[in-house]
Scaffold this active site. Structure first.
Site, PDB file in Angstrom:
ATOM      1  N   SER A 115       0.837  -1.193   0.000  1.00  0.00           N
ATOM      2  CA  SER A 115       0.000   0.000   0.000  1.00  0.00           C
ATOM      3  C   SER A 115       0.878   1.252   0.000  1.00  0.00           C
ATOM      4  O   SER A 115       1.774   1.363  -0.830  1.00  0.00           O
ATOM      5  CB  SER A 115      -0.973  -0.047   1.173  1.00  0.00           C
ATOM      6  OG  SER A 115      -2.030   0.866   0.998  1.00  0.00           O
ATOM      7  N   ASP A 233     -10.159  -4.006  -5.491  1.00  0.00           N
ATOM      8  CA  ASP A 233      -9.786  -3.060  -4.437  1.00  0.00           C
ATOM      9  C   ASP A 233     -10.892  -2.029  -4.219  1.00  0.00           C
ATOM     10  O   ASP A 233     -11.253  -1.283  -5.131  1.00  0.00           O
ATOM     11  CB  ASP A 233      -8.480  -2.353  -4.824  1.00  0.00           C
ATOM     12  CG  ASP A 233      -7.768  -1.745  -3.630  1.00  0.00           C
ATOM     13  OD1 ASP A 233      -8.453  -1.349  -2.671  1.00  0.00           O
ATOM     14  OD2 ASP A 233      -6.524  -1.676  -3.656  1.00  0.00           O
ATOM     15  N   HIS A 286      -8.192  -5.014  -1.219  1.00  0.00           N
ATOM     16  CA  HIS A 286      -6.912  -4.448  -0.827  1.00  0.00           C
ATOM     17  C   HIS A 286      -6.185  -5.319   0.193  1.00  0.00           C
ATOM     18  O   HIS A 286      -6.746  -5.705   1.211  1.00  0.00           O
ATOM     19  CB  HIS A 286      -7.143  -3.053  -0.241  1.00  0.00           C
ATOM     20  CG  HIS A 286      -5.914  -2.215  -0.143  1.00  0.00           C
ATOM     21  ND1 HIS A 286      -5.187  -1.822  -1.242  1.00  0.00           N
ATOM     22  CD2 HIS A 286      -5.279  -1.683   0.940  1.00  0.00           C
ATOM     23  CE1 HIS A 286      -4.157  -1.073  -0.849  1.00  0.00           C
ATOM     24  NE2 HIS A 286      -4.199  -0.986   0.461  1.00  0.00           N
TER      25      HIS A 286
END
Length: 318
Positions: A115, A233, A286
């Site tokens: 991330s 995501d 995610h």
């Protein structure tokens, strides 16, 4: 004089050659160290991060794994993912890696960012890169910024407090210097505010008129930049930011159609031309990653150092 000094000189040369030969052998066989930078709300000490390190070592026995930490405590490190000046945080990591007794003496390192850790490691490559990164892998990173902020868990007061400050205050100097997600916020519908006030992303993407040539040179010198996008995501908006795609409402511009690539602001085109820019997707939301995906990418892109790799990637030879 020749005869008196020839034997000691030959002996010295032989010793040097033997040492170089041993070094070359060690260099080829020993896997490069791997640096891991976690994402928002996570910590270097989290079981998931430690498991990632174990997967690296399973793929490459003997590999040294280093977890980026911005505080000595897990709680402080997690807080630093929400609160802090990203420019200062990257500078701290640059100093930490340059002073580390193992990392600083390695011929290169490999790196993986999860991330926001992905774009922060890219900033490390662009701004300092000592020790140099050979290959950088990013998972669901916000390389082209975000247009919305994450939803927090009901009882995650650290997250909720940060998000409350962000909404409506993104471009204030207070927020840009203290709240981490604001520093990679980028709304294509309001680029003027972004370019005028962004503390971090506008700089590392070289989007302002004055370009930093060092950034492009360092990215182009990578062996690989591997960018994974999560197919489903819902945390990162837009998800295509993981591939530097510019999404403005219903209009989407892929990286290779953007000026950032065509004018090679940060070296991505040069890297792409030598086959080092890799776009991949992985199923799920995610950070939903399987051990198999991680092990495969670590096996493919990390491992022993090949002395010829970084030398052959010099920008002048592209």
């Amino acid at each position: 004089m020749r005869h008196l000094r020839t034997l000691p000189l030959l002996a010295a040369l032989a010793t040097t050659a033997a040492s170089a030969s041993n070094l070359d052998s060690d260099t080829v066989d020993t896997p490069l160290p791997v640096v891991i930078w976690h994402g928002l709300g996570d910590t270097f000490a989290a079981p998931g991060m430690q498991q990632v390190g174990e997967l690296v070592q399973a793929a490459h026995p003997g590999a040294f794994v280093y977890f980026v930490q911005l505080d000595s405590s897990a709680d402080g490190d997690r807080r630093a993912t929400f609160y802090g000046n990203v420019t200062e945080q990257v500078a701290q990591v640059c100093a930490d890696l340059a002073a580390h007794p193992i990392l600083s003496t390695a011929p290169a390192i490999d790196a993986v960012g999860f991330s926001q850790g992905g774009q922060f490691l890219r900033a490390y490559v662009e701004r300092c890169n000592a020790p140099p990164v050979r290959s950088l892998v990013t998972f669901g990173s916000q390389h082209n910024g975000i247009v919305d902020y994450r939803t927090c868990a009901a009882l995650d007061w650290l997250c909720r407090g940060a998000m409350a400050l962000l909404h409506g205050n993104t471009w204030t100097s207070f927020v840009q210097s203290r709240l981490v997600p604001a520093q990679y916020f980028r709304d294509p519908a309001d680029l003027d505010s972004y370019l005028a006030h962004s503390n971090f992303l506008a700089d590392i993407n070289n989007e302002r008129p004055l370009k930093n040539e060092t950034y492009a040179r360092h990215i182009a010198a990578l062996d690989h930049l591997v960018m994974y996008m999560f197919e489903d995501d819902t945390t990162v908006v837009p998800k295509e930011t993981a591939w530097f795609e510019d999404v403005n409402g219903a209009e989407s511009t892929p990286l290779r159609a953007r000026k950032l690539y065509q004018e090679d602001w940060i070296g991505l085109r040069a890297l792409d031309r030598k086959g080092g820019l890799v776009f991949r997707t992985t199923p799920g939301d995610h950070m939903q990653l399987t051990d198999e995906i991680l092990s495969d990418v670590f096996t493919e892109f990390f491992g022993p150092y090949k002395a010829s790799s970084t030398e052959s990637n010099a920008v002048g030879e592209l």
